[in-house]
Design an enzyme around this catalytic site. Structure first.
Site, mmCIF file in Angstrom:
data_model
loop_
_atom_site.group_PDB
_atom_site.id
_atom_site.type_symbol
_atom_site.label_atom_id
_atom_site.label_comp_id
_atom_site.label_asym_id
_atom_site.label_seq_id
_atom_site.Cartn_x
_atom_site.Cartn_y
_atom_site.Cartn_z
ATOM 1 N N THR A 1 -6.069 -65.923 -10.532
ATOM 2 C CA THR A 1 -7.424 -66.189 -11.012
ATOM 3 C C THR A 1 -7.279 -67.063 -12.240
ATOM 4 O OG1 THR A 1 -8.352 -64.141 -10.178
ATOM 5 C CG2 THR A 1 -9.381 -65.040 -12.156
ATOM 6 N N ARG B 1 -16.862 -58.076 -0.638
ATOM 7 C CA ARG B 1 -16.392 -57.590 -1.943
ATOM 8 C C ARG B 1 -16.435 -58.705 -3.004
ATOM 9 N NH1 ARG B 1 -12.387 -59.003 -5.960
ATOM 10 N NH2 ARG B 1 -11.806 -57.120 -7.084
ATOM 11 N N GLY C 1 -7.505 -59.632 -13.581
ATOM 12 C CA GLY C 1 -6.909 -58.321 -13.345
ATOM 13 C C GLY C 1 -7.591 -57.598 -12.206
HETATM 14 N N1 ASP Z 1 -10.115 -60.237 -11.245
HETATM 15 C C1 ASP Z 1 -10.025 -60.846 -9.950
HETATM 16 C C2 ASP Z 1 -10.829 -60.046 -8.958
HETATM 17 O O1 ASP Z 1 -10.794 -58.833 -9.026
HETATM 18 C C3 ASP Z 1 -8.612 -60.955 -9.445
HETATM 19 C C4 ASP Z 1 -7.593 -61.496 -10.414
HETATM 20 O O2 ASP Z 1 -7.864 -61.640 -11.604
HETATM 21 O O3 ASP Z 1 -6.481 -61.810 -9.958
HETATM 22 O O4 ASP Z 1 -11.445 -60.634 -8.105
#
Ligand code: ASP
Length: 323
Positions: free
Chosen positions: A186, A214, A238
């Site tokens: 991300t 989702r 995260g």
């Molecule tokens: N926070 C992002 C999500 O839950 C995923 C990530 O940060 O890697 O979609």
């Protein structure tokens, strides 16, 4: 153009179980080069007197266009074999914000989030509606196959075989995943411009093998992204569900504004709350004086920063960046 006031850009490209021993020199270089490009492009905007919002967009577009990160090109696949993208942006001066979720055809989701912020009376648009709006605004629309990358497809097949939603951050020993499988990414950026204005943005493909529409924290204002000139700009990465449940970005900003908590401590407090409910990840935080923090409770976080002098700093492992 330099009026002597601080400018700063801080970016991240995802936090997670990045192991020093498994990251090859070649891949590490590729990540650092793309982070450096993102910083340089965003810095040029700030240096030329551009806004923090424009710098955030410019920096994020570089990472969205790279197959290395889980955003734009390089986004992970859903259970149904699609790429559903989420993004958000916020301006600290006005607390205007824009977000999109679950889109499959917008090349640069961060631009669509910005269009929602500036060209609509809404904060969040989803799915087909968001795509129709982006098209009306003249944003680049691509065929969904644009987002296909072989390694993300292979990750999906492994996740389906294991029948699990892969948090990019998972490192469970009973379900061993290679570094490639666990590639996270991300992306996010926070910026301070010459006018003292903060901005924050975040863009993601979410989680491999996600289902049922989702949506994580990244497009949720107050969870994945927040900016307020009275305190800080924040972008998160995260385990999204826990970042939503702790209102992670707003939580961090509120500590800075209401309790005068130093920004690194505020980020650590938020990450401790997230850890307490079983999550992990990282936060980048920037205040209106140009102080910044890059904090994570995972093995690593792809990140970087650049300020007035134009020196590029990138980091992956603990202690590499000062903030
Ligand atoms: N926070 C992002 C999500 O839950 C995923 C990530 O940060 O890697 O979609």
């Amino acid at each position: 153009m330099d009026n002597g006031l601080p400018i700063r850009l801080v970016i991240h490209g995802g936090a997670g179980a990045i192991s020093r021993s498994k990251l090859t020199a070649e891949r590490e270089l590729a990540y650092r080069q793309t982070l450096a490009e993102s910083l340089t492009v965003g810095h040029a905007v700030l240096q030329a007197g551009g806004s923090s919002v424009d710098a955030v967009i410019a920096a994020i577009v570089v990472m969205e266009d790279s197959p290395l990160f889980n955003a734009g090109k390089g986004a992970v696949f859903t259970h149904a074999g699609r790429n559903e993208l989420d993004a958000s942006i916020m301006e600290g001066a006005t607390r205007l914000a824009g977000a999109i979720a679950g889109v499959t055809t917008i090349r640069n989701p961060i631009r669509a989030a910005h269009a929602v912020m500036t060209k609509s009376t809404h904060v969040m648009l989803i799915g087909h509606g968001a795509e129709a709006f982006a098209a009306e605004q003249g944003l680049e629309i691509v065929d969904p196959t644009y987002f296909y990358t072989q390694h993300r497809w292979d990750q999906l097949q492994k996740a389906i075989a294991k029948d699990r939603i892969m948090l990019d951050h998972d490192n469970d020993s009973d379900t061993p995943l290679s570094d490639e499988d666990q590639k996270r990414g991300t992306v996010g950026a926070v910026a301070l411009d010459r006018y003292g204005n903060l901005a924050a943005g975040t863009s993601t493909g979410g989680l491999t093998n996600k289902r049922y529409g989702r949506v994580g924290d990244s497009p949720i204002i107050g969870a994945g992204t927040y900016a307020d000139n009275r305190s800080v700009a924040v972008s998160a990465t995260g385990t999204g569900e826990m970042f939503i449940r702790t209102a992670a970005a707003f939580n961090t900003a509120a500590q800075a504004r209401l309790l005068n908590t130093p920004i690194a401590d505020a980020a650590d407090n938020t990450l401790a709350e997230i850890a307490a409910i079983g999550g992990d990840g990282g936060l980048i935080v920037l205040d209106a004086l140009g102080h910044y923090a890059t904090r994570f409770n995972t093995q690593g976080m792809y990140c970087g920063t650049i300020g007035n002098d134009g020196t590029v700093w990138t980091g992956i492992f603990p202690g590499e960046l000062n903030g």
